[in-house]
Motif scaffolding. Structure first.
Motif, PDB file in Angstrom:
ATOM      1  N   TYR A   1     -23.861  37.048 -38.771  1.00  0.00           N
ATOM      2  CA  TYR A   1     -24.064  35.747 -39.402  1.00  0.00           C
ATOM      3  C   TYR A   1     -23.544  34.625 -38.488  1.00  0.00           C
ATOM      4  O   TYR A   1     -22.768  34.884 -37.556  1.00  0.00           O
ATOM      5  CB  TYR A   1     -23.335  35.694 -40.747  1.00  0.00           C
ATOM      6  CG  TYR A   1     -24.091  36.346 -41.886  1.00  0.00           C
ATOM      7  CD1 TYR A   1     -25.312  35.830 -42.313  1.00  0.00           C
ATOM      8  CD2 TYR A   1     -23.597  37.476 -42.535  1.00  0.00           C
ATOM      9  CE1 TYR A   1     -26.013  36.417 -43.356  1.00  0.00           C
ATOM     10  CE2 TYR A   1     -24.292  38.071 -43.574  1.00  0.00           C
ATOM     11  CZ  TYR A   1     -25.509  37.535 -43.976  1.00  0.00           C
ATOM     12  OH  TYR A   1     -26.209  38.114 -45.007  1.00  0.00           O
ATOM     13  N   PRO A   2     -23.959  33.372 -38.736  1.00  0.00           N
ATOM     14  CA  PRO A   2     -23.498  32.253 -37.893  1.00  0.00           C
ATOM     15  C   PRO A   2     -21.970  32.158 -37.834  1.00  0.00           C
ATOM     16  O   PRO A   2     -21.274  32.477 -38.802  1.00  0.00           O
ATOM     17  CB  PRO A   2     -24.106  31.023 -38.577  1.00  0.00           C
ATOM     18  CG  PRO A   2     -25.293  31.553 -39.318  1.00  0.00           C
ATOM     19  CD  PRO A   2     -24.923  32.932 -39.761  1.00  0.00           C
ATOM     20  N   THR A   3     -21.482  31.698 -36.698  1.00  0.00           N
ATOM     21  CA  THR A   3     -20.031  31.658 -36.466  1.00  0.00           C
ATOM     22  C   THR A   3     -19.295  30.815 -37.494  1.00  0.00           C
ATOM     23  O   THR A   3     -18.213  31.197 -37.975  1.00  0.00           O
ATOM     24  CB  THR A   3     -19.758  31.117 -35.052  1.00  0.00           C
ATOM     25  OG1 THR A   3     -20.443  31.939 -34.101  1.00  0.00           O
ATOM     26  CG2 THR A   3     -18.278  31.102 -34.745  1.00  0.00           C
ATOM     27  N   PHE A   4     -19.880  29.689 -37.886  1.00  0.00           N
ATOM     28  CA  PHE A   4     -19.160  28.778 -38.802  1.00  0.00           C
ATOM     29  C   PHE A   4     -18.908  29.443 -40.156  1.00  0.00           C
ATOM     30  O   PHE A   4     -17.966  29.104 -40.867  1.00  0.00           O
ATOM     31  CB  PHE A   4     -19.940  27.459 -38.975  1.00  0.00           C
ATOM     32  CG  PHE A   4     -21.189  27.571 -39.804  1.00  0.00           C
ATOM     33  CD1 PHE A   4     -21.144  27.388 -41.182  1.00  0.00           C
ATOM     34  CD2 PHE A   4     -22.408  27.859 -39.215  1.00  0.00           C
ATOM     35  CE1 PHE A   4     -22.292  27.486 -41.952  1.00  0.00           C
ATOM     36  CE2 PHE A   4     -23.557  27.971 -39.971  1.00  0.00           C
ATOM     37  CZ  PHE A   4     -23.506  27.774 -41.347  1.00  0.00           C
ATOM     38  N   VAL A   5     -19.748  30.407 -40.538  1.00  0.00           N
ATOM     39  CA  VAL A   5     -19.564  31.117 -41.802  1.00  0.00           C
ATOM     40  C   VAL A   5     -18.433  32.133 -41.685  1.00  0.00           C
ATOM     41  O   VAL A   5     -17.714  32.408 -42.647  1.00  0.00           O
ATOM     42  CB  VAL A   5     -20.875  31.837 -42.211  1.00  0.00           C
ATOM     43  CG1 VAL A   5     -20.694  32.604 -43.501  1.00  0.00           C
ATOM     44  CG2 VAL A   5     -22.008  30.854 -42.340  1.00  0.00           C
ATOM     45  N   LEU A   6     -18.264  32.707 -40.488  1.00  0.00           N
ATOM     46  CA  LEU A   6     -17.320  33.806 -40.293  1.00  0.00           C
ATOM     47  C   LEU A   6     -15.905  33.340 -39.982  1.00  0.00           C
ATOM     48  O   LEU A   6     -14.935  34.034 -40.305  1.00  0.00           O
ATOM     49  CB  LEU A   6     -17.815  34.707 -39.155  1.00  0.00           C
ATOM     50  CG  LEU A   6     -19.221  35.305 -39.319  1.00  0.00           C
ATOM     51  CD1 LEU A   6     -19.606  36.062 -38.055  1.00  0.00           C
ATOM     52  CD2 LEU A   6     -19.281  36.235 -40.520  1.00  0.00           C
ATOM     53  N   LEU A   7     -15.771  32.188 -39.345  1.00  0.00           N
ATOM     54  CA  LEU A   7     -14.446  31.749 -38.870  1.00  0.00           C
ATOM     55  C   LEU A   7     -13.377  31.712 -39.973  1.00  0.00           C
ATOM     56  O   LEU A   7     -12.232  32.113 -39.717  1.00  0.00           O
ATOM     57  CB  LEU A   7     -14.560  30.386 -38.186  1.00  0.00           C
ATOM     58  CG  LEU A   7     -15.126  30.415 -36.756  1.00  0.00           C
ATOM     59  CD1 LEU A   7     -15.303  29.010 -36.214  1.00  0.00           C
ATOM     60  CD2 LEU A   7     -14.214  31.223 -35.842  1.00  0.00           C
ATOM     61  N   PRO A   8     -13.690  31.258 -41.192  1.00  0.00           N
ATOM     62  CA  PRO A   8     -12.640  31.256 -42.225  1.00  0.00           C
ATOM     63  C   PRO A   8     -12.095  32.646 -42.546  1.00  0.00           C
ATOM     64  O   PRO A   8     -10.980  32.767 -43.076  1.00  0.00           O
ATOM     65  CB  PRO A   8     -13.357  30.645 -43.442  1.00  0.00           C
ATOM     66  CG  PRO A   8     -14.485  29.850 -42.873  1.00  0.00           C
ATOM     67  CD  PRO A   8     -14.922  30.598 -41.665  1.00  0.00           C
ATOM     68  N   HIS A   9     -12.866  33.693 -42.259  1.00  0.00           N
ATOM     69  CA  HIS A   9     -12.437  35.056 -42.601  1.00  0.00           C
ATOM     70  C   HIS A   9     -11.880  35.810 -41.399  1.00  0.00           C
ATOM     71  O   HIS A   9     -11.362  36.914 -41.560  1.00  0.00           O
ATOM     72  CB  HIS A   9     -13.622  35.858 -43.151  1.00  0.00           C
ATOM     73  CG  HIS A   9     -14.336  35.189 -44.293  1.00  0.00           C
ATOM     74  ND1 HIS A   9     -13.854  35.221 -45.584  1.00  0.00           N
ATOM     75  CD2 HIS A   9     -15.498  34.481 -44.340  1.00  0.00           C
ATOM     76  CE1 HIS A   9     -14.686  34.565 -46.380  1.00  0.00           C
ATOM     77  NE2 HIS A   9     -15.689  34.103 -45.647  1.00  0.00           N
ATOM     78  N   LYS A  10     -12.001  35.247 -40.199  1.00  0.00           N
ATOM     79  CA  LYS A  10     -11.739  36.010 -38.971  1.00  0.00           C
ATOM     80  C   LYS A  10     -10.324  36.584 -38.930  1.00  0.00           C
ATOM     81  O   LYS A  10     -10.136  37.792 -38.690  1.00  0.00           O
ATOM     82  CB  LYS A  10     -11.978  35.119 -37.752  1.00  0.00           C
ATOM     83  CG  LYS A  10     -11.653  35.824 -36.432  1.00  0.00           C
ATOM     84  CD  LYS A  10     -11.932  34.940 -35.223  1.00  0.00           C
ATOM     85  CE  LYS A  10     -11.525  35.652 -33.942  1.00  0.00           C
ATOM     86  NZ  LYS A  10     -11.821  34.845 -32.741  1.00  0.00           N
ATOM     87  N   VAL A  11      -9.323  35.770 -39.155  1.00  0.00           N
ATOM     88  CA  VAL A  11      -7.936  36.223 -39.024  1.00  0.00           C
ATOM     89  C   VAL A  11      -7.623  37.312 -40.035  1.00  0.00           C
ATOM     90  O   VAL A  11      -7.046  38.359 -39.706  1.00  0.00           O
ATOM     91  CB  VAL A  11      -6.970  35.033 -39.186  1.00  0.00           C
ATOM     92  CG1 VAL A  11      -5.522  35.531 -39.182  1.00  0.00           C
ATOM     93  CG2 VAL A  11      -7.177  34.020 -38.071  1.00  0.00           C
ATOM     94  N   ASP A  12      -8.033  37.087 -41.295  1.00  0.00           N
ATOM     95  CA  ASP A  12      -7.738  38.078 -42.343  1.00  0.00           C
ATOM     96  C   ASP A  12      -8.402  39.424 -42.043  1.00  0.00           C
ATOM     97  O   ASP A  12      -7.803  40.483 -42.228  1.00  0.00           O
ATOM     98  CB  ASP A  12      -8.228  37.565 -43.698  1.00  0.00           C
ATOM     99  CG  ASP A  12      -7.441  36.351 -44.172  1.00  0.00           C
ATOM    100  OD1 ASP A  12      -6.297  36.173 -43.697  1.00  0.00           O
ATOM    101  OD2 ASP A  12      -7.964  35.587 -45.005  1.00  0.00           O
ATOM    102  N   VAL A  13      -9.653  39.374 -41.568  1.00  0.00           N
ATOM    103  CA  VAL A  13     -10.379  40.622 -41.322  1.00  0.00           C
ATOM    104  C   VAL A  13      -9.773  41.380 -40.144  1.00  0.00           C
ATOM    105  O   VAL A  13      -9.550  42.594 -40.222  1.00  0.00           O
ATOM    106  CB  VAL A  13     -11.876  40.339 -41.061  1.00  0.00           C
ATOM    107  CG1 VAL A  13     -12.602  41.616 -40.664  1.00  0.00           C
ATOM    108  CG2 VAL A  13     -12.525  39.753 -42.311  1.00  0.00           C
ATOM    109  N   THR A  14      -9.503  40.687 -39.037  1.00  0.00           N
ATOM    110  CA  THR A  14      -8.962  41.382 -37.857  1.00  0.00           C
ATOM    111  C   THR A  14      -7.597  42.000 -38.160  1.00  0.00           C
ATOM    112  O   THR A  14      -7.284  43.097 -37.684  1.00  0.00           O
ATOM    113  CB  THR A  14      -8.843  40.413 -36.669  1.00  0.00           C
ATOM    114  OG1 THR A  14      -8.178  39.212 -37.087  1.00  0.00           O
ATOM    115  CG2 THR A  14     -10.214  40.047 -36.132  1.00  0.00           C
TER     116      THR A  14
END
Length: 959
Positions: free
Chosen positions: A912-925
C-alpha cells in the motif's frame, strides 16, 4: 454544390478547427462528384502560392486534410499525377510547410490509381530537397510508415532506383534516436534487407544498425504502451542478420560486445550469434567459425558462473552445429575444432572441466550425431576399460552416455553409430547391471545408483542391443524383479524390448515371472505387476498378463494380501486401457458379475480389497453404454443389503459414478432410508463416508419431481427428529444432503441451510452445524456431482446471507465459523461486491483465535484483496494489522499455518502507499521481533521477509 469560393476558403483557413471542418465537407462534396479536385486546387491557389509562409502552410494543410479524408479509390490517374507533381515541387518550400507536405504525400502514395512510376519520382524529390532527420519526431514517424508501405508494395519500382533508394533510406534512418521510431524501422527493415540488393552500400547499411547494438534504454513508466528494451533488442538483432553480406560485421560486433561486463550486453551478443547461426548459411559463417568458437568457449569452458549466459552460449553453439550438419565438410571441421578441446577432459570425471566438457559434448551430438557420438563414446569407453574405473565414475559416464544415445535417436542417427564402439560400451553397461546376479551383491545406495545408471543407457540403446546382449539383460531383469529387497523401475526397457522382440520378452521375462509367481513374496509380486502392466497395450502380451491378474483376483485359494495386490493391478489396468478394451473385457468375461460375486461370497475380504472392488466396478460401469448401465442397476441393486459392508462397497461401485440420465426412482426411497440408517447407526467411519457420498450424489442426480422431493423431505424430517435428540451424526448427514441439493440448484436447499443455521446457537450441536457449512461449501474431487447449477456458489452465498444475515450482526463464534467456510467457496467478485457488509465480519473472525482452519481461510481471503491493494482494506488497516500481529505470535491455538498466513498478510500490506503505512511502521516492526524467534523455521523465514519490508517503508529509493 459549387466549388468553395476564395472567401469560403479564406474563412476556413482562420483556425485549425475550421480547417478540419471544411476539409471534411470538401471531401464529402468531392466524393459525391459535386466538383473536381482540380477546381478546388485552382480556387485554393491563392493560399498554395501565397508569398506569406503562414498562408501557404494553412493552404497546404487544407489540401492534405482533404486528400486524407478522400476514399483511396476516388481520384483518377491524371488527377494524382497533377497532385504528386505539386507536392514534389513543394518539397523545396520552407521547413514549416513540410508537415503538411508529408501528410499529403502519405495520402497520395496510398491512392490506388497513383501511377507506379510516380513513386521513384516522389522519393527522388524528397531525398534531393529535404532530409528525414530534419523533421519533428511525429513527422519522422509518418515518413517511416511511408517507407514501410512503399517497400512492401512497390518492390520493382524501388529496385529500379538501385542505390539511390538504399542511400536515401540510409540517410533517413541515420541518427534516429526515438525508441518508437526505431521500433518501426527495426520491424520492417529485416524484410527489406533480405529482399532488396544493397549493392555497394551493404557496409554503410550494416553500420546504421550496428551503432544501436546493444540496445540500452529504459522505457517510460508513464507510457501505457511503452516499448520494452527486450522487444527492441530482438527486432534489432533481426536486422543485423537479415542480409548475408552482414555476416562478417555481425560476428565481429557480437564478439566485441561479448567482452562487456554488463549482463544484458553479453546476453544480447550471444543471442546475436545464435540468430546469425540460424539465419546465415553455413558457407557464409565458416570463415568466421574459429572466432565464434573462441568467444563461446570463454563463456562455456570452463563455464560461466551465470547460468543464463551458459545456457544461451550452448544454445548458440548448438544452432551453429545443427545448421552445418547437412554439409559434412563444414560440419566435420566445426566438430574437430570443438572435440579437440573437450575430449581430453572427458577421460577423468573428477576434473573440474569434466562437467562443462560434457555439456559441450552433448551439444556436438545434437548437431552431427554420427561424427560426434562415435568420438565421445570412444573417449568414455577408454575410461570404462581403465583399471581405475570406479562405480562412481561409471555412474557419471553412464548418464552422459544415455544422453548421447537419446540425442542420436532424436537426430535419426542411432543406427549409424560405430558398431564396435557402441557394443563395447553396452557390454560394459550390461556387466554393471549383472552385478545384481552375484550372491554377495550389497544393495547399498551406490550399487543401486549404478544399476539405475546402467538401465538409463539400456533404455536409450534398446534398438541396438545384439541377441547375445539381450539374453544377458533378460537374466539380469529377472534377478532385479525377483530380488527380495531391491525395487528399481525398469519398465521403460521392458516396454522397448517388448515392442522390438516380443517373442524373446515373452519367453525370457514374462513367462519366468508368471511361472514362478506363486513362490514369490508379496513384495516381489507387487514388482511383477508393476513391470508387467505397462506391457499390456502390446497385443503380444495382453492375454498372458490379463490371465495372471484375473487368476490371482478370482482364484478361491488366493490369500487376502495377494488378492489385494491383484485387485490393485486390475484397477491400474482399467485406468491404463481405453474404453473399447474395458467394454470388450466386460462382454467377454462378465467382469462386473465376477467382481460382485467376489465381494459378496468371499470371506475375510479386507476393507482395502472391497475399496478396490468398488473402484473397478465404477471404472467398468462408467465405460458402458447407458442401456447396459441401466440393466446392471436393475439386475443387482434390488438384492444388495446396505447394512452389509461388502454390499455397501458394491453399491458405491455401481452408483458412485452412474450416469446422471439413469433414473433410480424405483430404488430411491429405499436407498435414502438405508444409507441414512447406516450413517446414523454405524461406528465405522469408512462406511459412514461412503454412505454420505452416495446420499449426496443420489440427491444431486435425482429427477426434480414431487415424488422424489417428498422422499428427500421425509428423510430430512427424520434427521430433524434425530437432531432434536442431540444426534451429531444427523447434523452431518443433513449437511451432505444439503450439499447435493445446493450444487444441483434445488430450491429445497434453502430449507436445509436454514435448519443448519438455526443449529449454530445450539449448546451441543453448534460445532457440528458449523462444520456442516464446510461440507456444503468445500470441493470433493472424489465425489460425483454431475448436475451443477450455473452460479450455484453465488446462490449459496445469497441464501446464507438471507438466512444468517441478521444473526451475523449479533454474531457468535459458530456463526462466524460457518460464514467463513461459505466465503471460502464464494467467488472473489461476489465478495468484493458485498465487501462493505462482509468486511467487518471478516475482521471479527480474525479476532476469534479458537479454530485454525477458519482463521487460515479468513486470512487467505483478506490476503487476496490486500495483494490487489483494495481500497476498502486500505481504509481498515487499523483493524487488520493488530489482528495479524496477534495471530503471528507463538501460541498453542495459533498453528504454524496461521502464523505464516498472518505474516504473509502483513508483508502484502506493505504494497500500500507509504503515507498509509507510516503511522503503523514503528509498532509493526517492534511487534514482529517476537516472530523472529518462532520455533518453526518457515515461520521465521516469513517473519524476516515481513519485517524487512516494513523496515523499508518510507526509505528513499536506491536510485
Amino acid at each position: 454544390m459549387t466549388t468553395p469560393t476564395r472567401a469560403t476558403l479564406e474563412k476556413a483557413l482562420k483556425s485549425d478547427q475550421k480547417l478540419v471542418k471544411a476539409a471534411t465537407q470538401i471531401a464529402k462534396d468531392l466524393t459525391a462528384k459535386a466538383y473536381d479536385i482540380s477546381a478546388l486546387a485552382e480556387e485554393l491557389g491563392f493560399a498554395l502560392s501565397s508569398p506569406d509562409m503562414e498562408e501557404r502552410v494553412a493552404g497546404t494543410n487544407l489540401l492534405s486534410a482533404v486528400l486524407i479524408a478522400l476514399p483511396q479509390d476516388l481520384l483518377q490517374e491524371r488527377q494524382l499525377e497533377f497532385l504528386s507533381t505539386f507536392y514534389m515541387d513543394r518539397l523545396r518550400d520552407h521547413h514549416n510547410v513540410m508537415p503538411a507536405i508529408i501528410d499529403g504525400i502519405d495520402a497520395l502514395v496510398h491512392m490506388k490509381a497513383l501511377p507506379r512510376a510516380q513513386i521513384p519520382q516522389i522519393l527522388q524529390s524528397f531525398f534531393e530537397h529535404t532530409t528525414c532527420q530534419s523533421q519533428t519526431r511525429s513527422d519522422r514517424t509518418k515518413l517511416f510508415h511511408i517507407f514501410q508501405y512503399l517497400t512492401e508494395n512497390f518492390q520493382d519500382e524501388l529496385q529500379a532506383m538501385a542505390g539511390d533508394f538504399v542511400y536515401g533510406l540510409i540517410n533517413s534512418i541515420d541518427g534516429e534516436r526515438d525508441p518508437r521510431n526505431l521500433d518501426i524501422i527495426f520491424s520492417f527493415m529485416p524484410e527489406f534487407l533480405s529482399t532488396y540488393p544493397l549493392l555497394h552500400l551493404a557496409e554503410e547499411m550494416f553500420e546504421i544498425f550496428a551503432c544501436y547494438f546493444p540496445i540500452d534504454f529504459n522505457p517510460s513508466k508513464q507510457d501505457p504502451a511503452a516499448i520494452t528494451r527486450d522487444e527492441l533488442s530482438i527486432k534489432l538483432t533481426n536486422c543485423l542478420v537479415a542480409n548475408n553480406e552482414f555476416a562478417e560485421g555481425t560476428v565481429v560486433l557480437a564478439i566485441e560486445k561479448l567482452e562487456s561486463e554488463l549482463l544484458v550486453a553479453k546476453l544480447d551478443s550471444i543471442e546475436l550469434l545464435h540468430q546469425a547461426a540460424v539465419k546465415f548459411p553455413p558457407s557464409v559463417l565458416e570463415p568466421h567459425f574459429d572466432q565464434i568458437w573462441q568467444a563461446l568457449k570463454t563463456e562455456t569452458f570452463p563455464g560461466n558462473d551465470n547460468e543464463e549466459i551458459l545456457k544461451a552460449s550452448l544454445k548458440a553453439l548448438s544452432a551453429l552445429l545443427e545448421r552445418a550438419a547437412h554439409i559434412p565438410d563444414i560440419s566435420h571441421s566445426y566438430q574437430s575444432s570443438i572435440l579437440g578441446v573437450i575430449l581430453p577432459h572427458l577421460s577423468d570425471v573428477n576434473q573440474r572441466l569434466f562437467h562443462p566438457a560434457t555439456g559441450i559434448a552433448l551439444v556436438c551430438v545434437s548437431g552431427d550425431a554420427p561424427y560426434a557420438a562415435d568420438k565421445i563414446l570412444n573417449s568414455f569407453l577408454l575410461k570404462l576399460q581403465a583399471a581405475d574405473a570406479s562405480s562412481e565414475h561409471r555412474i557419471k559416464i553412464y548418464y552422459i552416455v544415455s544422453q548421447v544415445y537419446k540425442l542420436s535417436a532424436l537426430r535419426g542417427s542411432l543406427q549409424k553409430l560405430d558398431t564396435t564402439i557402441r557394443e563395447s560400451v553396452q557390454d560394459d553397461v550390461i556387466g554393471s547391471l549383472r552385478l545384481i546376479e552375484q550372491e554377495e551383491f550389497d544393495a547399498k545406495k551406490e550399487d543401486l545408483e549404478l544399476q539405475k545408471a546402467a538401465l538409463s543407457v539400456l533404455n536409450e540403446s534398446a534398438p541396438l542391443l545384439s541377441e547375445k546382449q539381450r539374453a544377458l539383460i533378460y537374466k539380469a531383469l529377472v534377478q532385479l524383479v525377483s530380488h527380495p529387497s531391491i525395487d528399481i523401475d525398469f519398465t521403460t526397457l521392458t516396454v522397448s524390448l517388448g515392442a522390438l522382440q516380443p517373442v524373446e520378452v515373452q519367453s525370457n521375462f514374462i513367462d519366468v515371472c508368471v511361472r514362478n509367481f506363486e513362490i514369490f513374496s508379496t513384495f516381489v509380486k507387487r514388482k511383477i505387476y508393476t513391470n508387467l502392466l505397462p506391457l499390456m497395450p502390446q497385443i503380444a502380451f495382453t492375454q498372458r498378463i490379463l490371465d495372471l491378474v484375473m487368476t490371482q483376483t478370482f482364484n478361491d485359494t488366493t490369500a487376502e494380501p495377494v488378492r489385494l495386490l491383484a485387485l490393485e493391478a486390475l484397477n491400474k489396468l482399467l485406468l491404463l486401457e481405453d474404453q473399447r478394451f474395458i467394454v470388450d473385457l466386460q462382454q467377454e468375461s462378465n467382469l462386473l458379475h465376477k467382481l460382485i460375486e467376489l465381494g459378496q461370497k468371499t470371506e475375510g475380504l479386507s476393507m482395502q480389497s472391497l475399496e478396490q472392488i468398488a473402484g473397478a466396478l465404477s471404472r467398468i460401469t462408467q465405460q458402458l453404454p447407458l442401456s447396459e448401465q441401466s440393466a446392471i442397476v436393475s439386475e443387482y441393486l434390488p438384492g444388495l443389503n446396505l447394512s452389509q459392508s461388502a454390499d455397501l462397497y458394491i453399491t458405491k461401485g455401481l452408483l458412485g459414478y452412474l450416469h446422471k440420465d439413469i433414473t433410480l426412482d424405483d430404488h430411491f426411497e429405499r436407498l435414502l432410508t438405508d444409507l441414512t440408517q447406516l450413517s446414523l447407526n454405524s461406528d465405522n467411519e469408512q462406511l459412514r463416508v461412503i454412505a454420505h457420498h452416495l446420499l449426496c450424489s443420489m440427491v444431486n442426480k435425482m429427477e426434480s419431481n414431487p415424488a422424489n422431493l417428498s422422499k428427500v423431505k421425509k428423510i430430512t424430517e427424520q434427521l430433524k427428529v434425530a437432531i432434536k435428540k442431540g444426534d451429531v451424526r444427523a447434523v452431518e448427514i443433513l449437511a451432505w444432503v444439503g450439499k447435493g441439493l445446493v450444487v444441483a440448484g434445488f430450491d429445497e436447499a434453502a430449507d436445509v441451510v436454514g435448519d443448519l443455521s438455526d443449529l449454530l446457537k445450539h449448546p451441543s450441536l453448534s460445532t457440528a452445524a458449523a462444520l456442516g457449512f464446510d461440507i456444503i461449501a468445500a470441493e470433493y474431487p472424489e465425489l460425483d456431482l454431475p448436475v451443477v447449477k450455473f452460479l450455484y456458489k453465488q446462490k449459496l452465498f445469497h441464501t446464507i446471507m438471507g438466512k444468517m444475515g441478521s444473526k451475523l450482526a449479533n454474531y457468535c463464534v459458530h456463526h462466524l465459523k460457518a460464514f467463513v467456510y461459505v466465503l471460502k467457496a464464494t467467488p472473489q467478485a461476489v465478495i468484493k461486491l458485498n465487501i462493505e457488509q462482509l468486511g467487518p465480519l471478516l475482521f471479527k473472525s480474525l479476532e476469534e483465535h479458537n479454530e485454525a482452519q477458519s482463521l487460515c481461510i479468513a486470512l487467505g481471503i483478506c490476503e487476496k484483496f490486500v495483494a490487489q491493494q483494495d481500497t476498502y482494506f486500505q481504509g481498515h488497516l487499523a483493524h487488520l494489522i493488530p489482528s495479524c500481529l496477534e495471530l503471528s505470535k507463538y501460541k498453542a491455538q495459533h498453528t504454524m499455518q496461521v502464523r505464516i498466513a498472518a505474516l504473509q498478510l502483513l508483508y502484502d500490506v506493505t504494497k500500500y502507499p507509504t503515507f498509509v503505512l507510516l503511522p503503523h511502521k514503528v509498532d509493526v516492526t517492534l511487534a514482529l521481533a517476537a516472530a523472529l524467534d518462532d520455533p518453526k523455521r518457515l515461520v521465521r523465514n516469513t517473519a524476516v521477509k515481513a519485517r524487512n519490508a516494513w523496515y523499508l517503508v518510507g526509505a528513499p529509493s536506491p536510485n
